[in-house]
Design a protein around this motif. Structure first.
Motif, PDB file in Angstrom:
ATOM      1  N   ARG A  35      -2.955  -0.891   6.447  1.00 22.47           N
ATOM      2  CA  ARG A  35      -1.941  -0.655   5.422  1.00 22.47           C
ATOM      3  C   ARG A  35      -2.485   0.359   4.423  1.00 22.47           C
ATOM      4  O   ARG A  35      -3.535   0.144   3.838  1.00 22.47           O
ATOM      5  CB  ARG A  35      -1.602  -1.946   4.664  1.00 22.47           C
ATOM      6  CG  ARG A  35      -1.060  -3.027   5.534  1.00 22.47           C
ATOM      7  CD  ARG A  35       0.411  -2.771   5.812  1.00 22.47           C
ATOM      8  NE  ARG A  35       0.938  -3.855   6.614  1.00 22.47           N
ATOM      9  CZ  ARG A  35       1.437  -3.683   7.832  1.00 22.47           C
ATOM     10  NH1 ARG A  35       1.477  -2.508   8.365  1.00 22.47           N
ATOM     11  NH2 ARG A  35       1.910  -4.696   8.506  1.00 22.47           N
ATOM     12  N   PHE A  36      -1.762   1.449   4.224  1.00 26.42           N
ATOM     13  CA  PHE A  36      -2.108   2.424   3.209  1.00 26.42           C
ATOM     14  C   PHE A  36      -1.287   2.088   1.977  1.00 26.42           C
ATOM     15  O   PHE A  36      -0.055   2.009   2.054  1.00 26.42           O
ATOM     16  CB  PHE A  36      -1.769   3.844   3.678  1.00 26.42           C
ATOM     17  CG  PHE A  36      -2.734   4.410   4.681  1.00 26.42           C
ATOM     18  CD1 PHE A  36      -3.644   5.377   4.302  1.00 26.42           C
ATOM     19  CD2 PHE A  36      -2.726   3.980   5.999  1.00 26.42           C
ATOM     20  CE1 PHE A  36      -4.534   5.915   5.225  1.00 26.42           C
ATOM     21  CE2 PHE A  36      -3.610   4.504   6.921  1.00 26.42           C
ATOM     22  CZ  PHE A  36      -4.518   5.473   6.535  1.00 26.42           C
ATOM     23  N   VAL A  37      -1.954   1.859   0.860  1.00 32.43           N
ATOM     24  CA  VAL A  37      -1.260   1.512  -0.381  1.00 32.43           C
ATOM     25  C   VAL A  37      -1.800   2.380  -1.516  1.00 32.43           C
ATOM     26  O   VAL A  37      -2.892   2.921  -1.432  1.00 32.43           O
ATOM     27  CB  VAL A  37      -1.422   0.015  -0.741  1.00 32.43           C
ATOM     28  CG1 VAL A  37      -0.811  -0.874   0.327  1.00 32.43           C
ATOM     29  CG2 VAL A  37      -2.870  -0.343  -0.952  1.00 32.43           C
ATOM     30  N   ILE A  38      -1.008   2.466  -2.585  1.00 36.02           N
ATOM     31  CA  ILE A  38      -1.415   3.171  -3.792  1.00 36.02           C
ATOM     32  C   ILE A  38      -1.509   2.139  -4.897  1.00 36.02           C
ATOM     33  O   ILE A  38      -0.547   1.415  -5.156  1.00 36.02           O
ATOM     34  CB  ILE A  38      -0.395   4.267  -4.166  1.00 36.02           C
ATOM     35  CG1 ILE A  38      -0.244   5.258  -3.021  1.00 36.02           C
ATOM     36  CG2 ILE A  38      -0.807   4.970  -5.448  1.00 36.02           C
ATOM     37  CD1 ILE A  38       0.864   6.269  -3.226  1.00 36.02           C
ATOM     38  N   ASP A  39      -2.673   2.054  -5.553  1.00 32.23           N
ATOM     39  CA  ASP A  39      -2.831   1.085  -6.637  1.00 32.23           C
ATOM     40  C   ASP A  39      -2.314   1.677  -7.947  1.00 32.23           C
ATOM     41  O   ASP A  39      -1.802   2.807  -7.981  1.00 32.23           O
ATOM     42  CB  ASP A  39      -4.275   0.586  -6.740  1.00 32.23           C
ATOM     43  CG  ASP A  39      -5.248   1.628  -7.257  1.00 32.23           C
ATOM     44  OD1 ASP A  39      -4.830   2.762  -7.591  1.00 32.23           O
ATOM     45  OD2 ASP A  39      -6.447   1.312  -7.334  1.00 32.23           O
ATOM     46  N   ASN A  40      -2.441   0.935  -9.023  1.00 35.65           N
ATOM     47  CA  ASN A  40      -1.928   1.372 -10.330  1.00 35.65           C
ATOM     48  C   ASN A  40      -2.599   2.634 -10.847  1.00 35.65           C
ATOM     49  O   ASN A  40      -2.016   3.361 -11.643  1.00 35.65           O
ATOM     50  CB  ASN A  40      -2.086   0.245 -11.352  1.00 35.65           C
ATOM     51  CG  ASN A  40      -1.174  -0.916 -11.046  1.00 35.65           C
ATOM     52  OD1 ASN A  40      -0.168  -0.766 -10.354  1.00 35.65           O
ATOM     53  ND2 ASN A  40      -1.519  -2.085 -11.544  1.00 35.65           N
ATOM     54  N   GLY A  41      -3.800   2.906 -10.417  1.00 34.97           N
ATOM     55  CA  GLY A  41      -4.518   4.108 -10.838  1.00 34.97           C
ATOM     56  C   GLY A  41      -4.277   5.290  -9.918  1.00 34.97           C
ATOM     57  O   GLY A  41      -5.050   6.248  -9.940  1.00 34.97           O
TER      58      GLY A  41
END
Length: 155
Positions: free
Chosen positions: A107-113
């Motif tokens: 899973r490729f995700v983008i965090d809050n930063g």
């Protein structure tokens, strides 16, 4: 049937150690042993491993969860470029990330930063052995590798 003095002392020592450890106890963590004395079920401690593929450092964590085991693998790939830096690069990175949404394991995700992470979690009944760990790591890396190469051009 009575337990020998040595067995009883060992169980008393383990109960005394428990008093020094973090509480509360988990469900069914104290039981009666075949010797007829109280014992403590101690789940295996989580193991943490890491490995590198190219410039990426992958982290692996295996932990017991009741009768099952959970293996988590993750790595930080880079940051999504800001629109002010390069709208073309940002759009290309986001387009690549949209294509990864149907991958079965990675899973490729983008965090809050705005950091891009690759994550994987697999749960199996019973212990998670070394062969399972290697298999899961290979599956995740092989599944993510083409997208990592594409992302490398824009990060």
């Amino acid at each position: 049937m009575t337990a020998s003095l040595a067995v009883r002392l060992e169980h008393i020592r383990s109960l005394a150690e428990l008093a020094r450890s973090a509480l509360p106890l988990g469900f069914n963590s104290i039981h009666v042993t075949p010797d007829g004395v109280l014992g403590i079920l101690r789940p295996p401690k989580p193991s943490k491993v890491h490995f590198a593929v190219g410039d990426l450092l992958f982290q692996v964590s295996v932990a017991a969860d009741g009768d099952a085991s959970v293996c988590q693998i993750w790595t930080a790939v880079g940051h999504v470029p800001y629109t002010a830096q390069s709208p073309e690069r940002r759009n290309a990175v986001l387009a690549i990330l949209r294509r990864t949404q149907r991958l079965p394991h990675a899973r490729f995700v983008i965090d809050n930063g705005q950091r891009i992470l690759v994550l994987s979690e697999r749960r199996v009944e019973g212990p998670f052995g070394p062969i399972d760990l290697i298999y899961q790591a290979v599956v995740v890396v092989q599944e993510a590798r083409p997208f990592l190469h594409l992302l490398a051009e824009y990060l």
